[in-house]
Design an enzyme around this catalytic site. Structure first.
Site, mmCIF file in Angstrom:
data_model
loop_
_atom_site.group_PDB
_atom_site.id
_atom_site.type_symbol
_atom_site.label_atom_id
_atom_site.label_comp_id
_atom_site.label_asym_id
_atom_site.label_seq_id
_atom_site.Cartn_x
_atom_site.Cartn_y
_atom_site.Cartn_z
ATOM 1 N N SER A 258 3.827 -2.923 4.188
ATOM 2 C CA SER A 258 3.783 -4.564 4.179
ATOM 3 C C SER A 258 4.826 -4.831 3.161
ATOM 4 O O SER A 258 5.076 -4.193 2.066
ATOM 5 C CB SER A 258 2.586 -5.121 4.317
ATOM 6 O OG SER A 258 2.015 -4.869 2.790
ATOM 7 N N ARG B 5 -0.098 8.064 4.128
ATOM 8 C CA ARG B 5 0.321 7.397 5.485
ATOM 9 C C ARG B 5 1.660 8.094 6.003
ATOM 10 O O ARG B 5 1.685 8.135 7.105
ATOM 11 C CB ARG B 5 0.205 6.066 5.514
ATOM 12 C CG ARG B 5 -1.279 5.552 5.591
ATOM 13 C CD ARG B 5 -1.596 4.275 5.874
ATOM 14 N NE ARG B 5 -3.075 3.792 5.691
ATOM 15 C CZ ARG B 5 -3.448 2.705 6.387
ATOM 16 N NH1 ARG B 5 -2.810 1.767 6.907
ATOM 17 N NH2 ARG B 5 -4.734 2.490 5.958
ATOM 18 N N ARG C 54 -7.697 6.068 5.827
ATOM 19 C CA ARG C 54 -8.393 5.321 5.009
ATOM 20 C C ARG C 54 -8.987 5.865 3.724
ATOM 21 O O ARG C 54 -10.303 6.381 4.014
ATOM 22 C CB ARG C 54 -9.156 4.223 5.438
ATOM 23 C CG ARG C 54 -9.392 2.919 4.917
ATOM 24 C CD ARG C 54 -10.299 2.132 5.859
ATOM 25 N NE ARG C 54 -9.615 1.650 7.042
ATOM 26 C CZ ARG C 54 -8.999 0.707 7.095
ATOM 27 N NH1 ARG C 54 -8.486 -0.238 6.194
ATOM 28 N NH2 ARG C 54 -8.028 0.347 8.264
ATOM 29 N N ARG D 75 -9.595 2.442 -3.965
ATOM 30 C CA ARG D 75 -10.291 1.158 -3.148
ATOM 31 C C ARG D 75 -11.761 1.785 -2.938
ATOM 32 O O ARG D 75 -11.802 2.746 -2.230
ATOM 33 C CB ARG D 75 -9.403 1.181 -2.019
ATOM 34 C CG ARG D 75 -7.928 0.433 -2.423
ATOM 35 C CD ARG D 75 -7.074 -0.222 -1.292
ATOM 36 N NE ARG D 75 -5.850 -0.796 -1.867
ATOM 37 C CZ ARG D 75 -4.888 -1.187 -1.202
ATOM 38 N NH1 ARG D 75 -5.054 -1.299 0.399
ATOM 39 N NH2 ARG D 75 -3.680 -1.429 -1.530
ATOM 40 N N GLU E 52 -0.559 0.559 10.948
ATOM 41 C CA GLU E 52 0.108 -0.161 9.720
ATOM 42 C C GLU E 52 0.346 0.909 8.576
ATOM 43 O O GLU E 52 -0.448 1.972 8.326
ATOM 44 C CB GLU E 52 -0.797 -1.090 8.899
ATOM 45 C CG GLU E 52 -0.189 -1.741 7.670
ATOM 46 C CD GLU E 52 -1.096 -2.341 6.930
ATOM 47 O OE1 GLU E 52 -1.044 -2.644 5.492
ATOM 48 O OE2 GLU E 52 -2.404 -2.673 7.420
#
Length: 431
Positions: free
Chosen positions: A350, A388, A275, A260, A347
């Site tokens: 999800s 993470r 990130r 990303r 986070e």
């Protein structure tokens, strides 16, 4: 993609759905474009039918030796008119499809309304955040420097937002991957799949990353895309196929690198592993009939919670509000893990129910027991991003001497090792 037939039937619900996402109503514009397209298509079909009728008459008169010059002239004019109409129909069709592709999914009625992520609803907590009495907890970057985590050399090699892991720290990430895949296959009944990381534009469009999220994707010089999530390749396993209802639900899992650009995250989490441009993730994807979607969504969430609980990581489950929802999702739950260094939940995972939004874009259908063709619901979940998860383990299991206690479920995957010792496994290029 949304169903134009549904928009025709329920324009008020469509506009209300856009308003819930703080977007302007568009039913008037879309239905006008749809009406003009259908009228042009009708005229085109009528013109073609008339020309075909004259073509048959010309053929018959030829056999009879009759005069056909007048009919040939009429046919020539009709052919030109038909060609112009065909071009118009194609242009209107492209306009309509383009308009539909930029629309978000309609939100489930259960999604709470909100103006920002601050309005997300906390559904539950699990575990008690550790209280550090003997020492102040360090962040994962500080801890990792003495365990084989190297941002300096990674930056020299690839630039910012990349990391190198070495020694037992690299092994711990691999252990996480293997353990999660084993849990997803043996406990949750998923089919493990190894997929490409480079895909064609249609594959990314099908899952909804294009055109909306184009700035967040890496594209190669031959117009392929590096996947931002394993969801892309797992959903495209059934692209342009007709499944059978008796075979549903399908559940897939895969371990993939993800890429990303983080174009919309300027200034956010610039330090550490939160990130990155490249990270690894174990993904879950489900395909089912509409009636099973809510139950399967809950099962996805339960599986992700099982992984978190097995690792002993304190977390909370959050229902995303309307303002924080992904473009393709009808309903999303986030799992947020406790990070001692930040004193808050972040986070980590999800899971989303996307309805038929993605199956329409990938032209994936299933044949019902009654023989009818329907679009299935698709679901996806991160279970879990290994980076993470590694961050959470380092911070929650740190000891005063800088060592890290390894969660018990990972001991066998680490060859019996139960602690990461500082300095002992430093990369050779740092010695």
């Amino acid at each position: 993609m949304l169903d134009i037939k549904w928009i025709r039937a329920y324009p008020h619900l469509f506009d209300e759905g856009l308003l819930r996402r703080t977007l302007e109503p568009q039913s008037t514009h879309i239905l006008h474009l749809d009406s003009v397209h259908r009228e042009a298509l009708k005229l085109f079909q009528e013109k073609r039918a008339k020309r075909n009728k004259i073509a048959k008459e010309i053929a018959q008169r030829k056999q009879e030796g009759a005069e056909i010059s007048n009919l040939v002239s009429i046919s020539s004019v009709l052919s030109q008119e038909e060609s112009l109409l065909e071009k118009k129909v194609q242009e209107l069709s492209e306009q309509l499809v383009t308009t539909l592709t930029f629309l978000p999914n309609m939100l489930d009625e259960a999604v709470p309304m909100g103006k920002s992520e601050e309005d997300n609803v906390v559904l539950k907590h699990w575990g008690t955040p550790r209280i550090f009495k003997e020492f102040s907890p360090k962040d994962h970057e500080t801890l990792g420097m003495n365990l084989g985590m190297d941002f300096v050399q990674a930056t020299k090699m690839s630039g910012a937002r990349f990391v190198i892991l070495a020694g037992e720290l690299a092994r711990l990430e691999r252990a996480l991957c293997c353990w999660m895949l084993d849990m997803n296959t043996s406990r949750f009944g998923c089919l493990e799949v190894h997929t490409p990381c480079l895909v064609k534009e249609d594959a990314v469009f099908g899952t909804g990353q294009l055109p909306k999220l184009s700035e967040d994707l890496f594209r190669t010089t031959d117009n392929r895309y590096l996947i931002a999530t394993g969801e892309v390749t797992l959903l495209n396993l059934v692209r342009e196929t007709v499944l059978e209802e008796k075979d549903l639900p399908l559940k897939f899992t895969a371990y993939t690198p993800c890429f990303r650009s983080e174009a919309g995250a300027a200034g956010k989490d610039t330090k550490g592993m939160i990130r990155l441009h490249q990270f690894e993730k174990v993904e879950l994807v489900g395909i089912c009939v509409a009636q099973e979607a809510e139950e399967l969504h809950s099962a996805f969430l339960e599986q992700e919670e099982f992984l978190m609980q097995s690792l002993g990581l304190p977390y909370r489950v959050v229902a995303l509000c309307s303002a924080d929802m992904g473009w393709t999702s009808r309903r999303t739950y986030d799992i947020e893990v406790w990070l001692p260094s930040q004193g808050r939940y972040r986070e980590i995972s999800s899971c989303s129910n996307c309805g038929t939004y993605q199956s329409r874009r990938t032209d994936t259908r299933y044949r019902t027991f009654q023989g009818e063709l329907e679009y299935p619901y698709t679901l996806n979940g991160s279970a879990l991003p290994t980076g993470r998860a590694l961050v959470a383990i380092l911070e929650n299991y740190q000891n005063s001497d800088g060592s890290i206690t390894i969660p018990e479920v990972l001991h066998s995957y680490m060859g019996g090792t139960n602690r990461l010792l500082p300095y002992h496994y430093r990369p050779i290029y740092n010695l």
